[in-house]
Design an enzyme around this catalytic site. Sequence first.
Site, short mmCIF file in Angstrom:
data_model
loop_
_atom_site.label_atom_id
_atom_site.label_comp_id
_atom_site.label_asym_id
_atom_site.label_seq_id
_atom_site.Cartn_x
_atom_site.Cartn_y
_atom_site.Cartn_z
N THR A 1 50.76 37.17 55.58
CA THR A 1 50.66 37.58 56.98
C THR A 1 49.87 36.49 57.73
O THR A 1 48.65 36.39 57.59
CB THR A 1 49.92 38.94 57.10
OG1 THR A 1 50.54 39.87 56.21
CG2 THR A 1 49.94 39.48 58.51
N TYR B 1 41.86 38.74 37.54
CA TYR B 1 41.44 38.76 36.13
C TYR B 1 42.10 39.89 35.32
O TYR B 1 41.82 40.05 34.15
CB TYR B 1 39.91 38.80 35.99
CG TYR B 1 39.25 39.93 36.76
CD1 TYR B 1 39.09 41.19 36.20
CD2 TYR B 1 38.78 39.71 38.05
CE1 TYR B 1 38.47 42.20 36.91
CE2 TYR B 1 38.17 40.73 38.77
CZ TYR B 1 38.02 41.97 38.18
OH TYR B 1 37.42 42.97 38.90
N ASP C 1 30.50 36.83 45.66
CA ASP C 1 31.84 36.29 45.37
C ASP C 1 31.96 34.81 45.78
O ASP C 1 32.65 34.03 45.12
CB ASP C 1 32.93 37.10 46.09
CG ASP C 1 33.21 38.42 45.39
OD1 ASP C 1 32.94 38.52 44.18
OD2 ASP C 1 33.70 39.34 46.06
N GLY D 1 40.47 33.93 36.15
CA GLY D 1 39.62 34.77 37.01
C GLY D 1 38.32 35.19 36.35
O GLY D 1 37.37 35.59 37.05
N GLY E 1 39.47 39.99 51.45
CA GLY E 1 38.03 39.86 51.27
C GLY E 1 37.64 38.73 50.34
O GLY E 1 36.72 37.96 50.64
N LYS F 1 33.57 47.70 50.17
CA LYS F 1 32.84 46.46 50.46
C LYS F 1 32.54 46.27 51.94
O LYS F 1 31.62 45.56 52.30
CB LYS F 1 33.62 45.25 49.93
CG LYS F 1 33.58 45.11 48.40
CD LYS F 1 34.31 43.86 47.95
CE LYS F 1 34.19 43.66 46.46
NZ LYS F 1 34.83 42.42 46.00
P1 NAP Z 1 42.55 42.30 49.65
O1 NAP Z 1 41.41 42.21 50.63
O2 NAP Z 1 43.33 43.57 49.56
O3 NAP Z 1 43.56 41.08 50.00
C1 NAP Z 1 44.77 40.97 49.33
C2 NAP Z 1 45.48 39.66 49.71
O4 NAP Z 1 46.61 39.52 48.84
C3 NAP Z 1 45.98 39.62 51.14
O5 NAP Z 1 45.86 38.30 51.63
C4 NAP Z 1 47.46 39.98 50.96
O6 NAP Z 1 48.31 39.41 51.95
C5 NAP Z 1 47.78 39.31 49.65
N1 NAP Z 1 48.93 39.92 48.94
C6 NAP Z 1 48.99 41.17 48.40
N2 NAP Z 1 50.21 41.36 47.83
C7 NAP Z 1 50.93 40.21 48.04
C8 NAP Z 1 52.24 39.79 47.67
N3 NAP Z 1 53.08 40.59 47.00
N4 NAP Z 1 52.64 38.53 48.01
C9 NAP Z 1 51.78 37.70 48.67
N5 NAP Z 1 50.53 38.05 49.05
C10 NAP Z 1 50.10 39.29 48.73
O7 NAP Z 1 42.06 42.01 48.17
P2 NAP Z 1 40.75 41.17 47.71
O8 NAP Z 1 39.56 42.07 47.67
O9 NAP Z 1 40.68 39.95 48.53
O10 NAP Z 1 41.11 40.83 46.17
C11 NAP Z 1 42.18 39.96 45.85
C12 NAP Z 1 42.24 39.80 44.33
O11 NAP Z 1 41.08 39.09 43.90
C13 NAP Z 1 42.25 41.12 43.55
O12 NAP Z 1 43.18 41.00 42.48
C14 NAP Z 1 40.82 41.22 43.01
O13 NAP Z 1 40.75 41.94 41.78
C15 NAP Z 1 40.49 39.74 42.78
N6 NAP Z 1 39.04 39.45 42.81
C16 NAP Z 1 38.54 38.74 41.75
C17 NAP Z 1 37.19 38.44 41.72
C18 NAP Z 1 36.63 37.68 40.55
O14 NAP Z 1 35.39 37.66 40.39
N7 NAP Z 1 37.43 37.05 39.72
C19 NAP Z 1 36.35 38.82 42.78
C20 NAP Z 1 36.91 39.52 43.87
C21 NAP Z 1 38.27 39.82 43.86
P3 NAP Z 1 48.57 40.12 53.37
O15 NAP Z 1 47.40 39.74 54.24
O16 NAP Z 1 49.84 39.54 53.82
O17 NAP Z 1 48.63 41.60 53.11
#
Ligand code: NAP
Length: 254
Positions: free
Chosen positions: A131, A198, A83, A219, A109, A47
């Site tokens: 963080t 989701y 998104d 989700g 993201g 992305k």
């Molecule tokens: P990302 O950029 O990798 O960010 C992950 C976030 O989760 C970071 O803030 C991270 O914190 C936090 N995190 C990870 N493990 C953790 C834990 N054990 N305890 C607390 N915080 C934790 O991922 P992303 O792209 O934003 O996606 C996040 C989620 O949203 C994914 O599951 C994705 O599938 C979902 N999503 C859903 C949709 C939808 O349409 N429904 C769209 C996009 C994404 P740190 O900064 O501390 O590492």
Amino acid sequence: MHRAGYEAIGASFVYVPFAVTGADLPGALAGMRALGIRGLGVSMPFKLSVIPLLDHLDPVARRIGAVNTIVNDDGQLVGHNTDAWGAAHALSEALELEGKSVVVLGAGGAARAAVFAFCEAKMRVHLANRTLEKARELARAAAREGFSITVSNLGDLASHRPDAIVNCTSATMDEYGAESLVPEPMLSPGVVVMDIVYKPIHTRLLGLAERAGARTVHGGRMLLHQAGRQFELYTGRAAPLDAMDAALQRAIGQ
Ligand code: NAP
């Protein structure tokens, strides 16, 4: 969802999954141009890295700093981010957004898209992340766009009583075990709890929220609305959300 939508409006589009072989992203985009593919959905981990390879960025994608949709306009590749649209439309199914307070969990993201969407919708946003520095960085990015948000560690939410809580972390049940991502007193009948994760569709957070009598949004709702926006960008036609929703419900077994 996309195929059900094309079928519903009688459009001769197809939507198929592609893997980017050997992480050759320039090669994948050259293929898009050469083959005249109208649109591509972009998933992690591409992305951000796709941005320098595009001809133009839509202002929403530029602000969020991530692209999840590419539209091929006569050989000009334009990056979009749907998104933000998806997050705002999903939450607004349960809550009038303007003037309400929301706690967003996570600073990756998806959280970035949600924060900008909720600020645009005139919500009061508090961002909590494991963080703290990443939350602060996102607050600085929001400030550059004229939005003021507060931040804290994920562990410092006990005194917050927002109208809505939106989980944008990727924390899985395995990682946080029996713990709730938020202090349980925050989960009450007056709050709307949305989890954008989701897989699984019924997360532990949503289960705890339901037990507390809170209204929940899973989700799949954000997934549907962001896909609806993609559909409009690809086809130039209004998205048949009912048909797309029915396909989603079948896929998640609702
Ligand atoms: P990302 O950029 O990798 O960010 C992950 C976030 O989760 C970071 O803030 C991270 O914190 C936090 N995190 C990870 N493990 C953790 C834990 N054990 N305890 C607390 N915080 C934790 O991922 P992303 O792209 O934003 O996606 C996040 C989620 O949203 C994914 O599951 C994705 O599938 C979902 N999503 C859903 C949709 C939808 O349409 N429904 C769209 C996009 C994404 P740190 O900064 O501390 O590492």
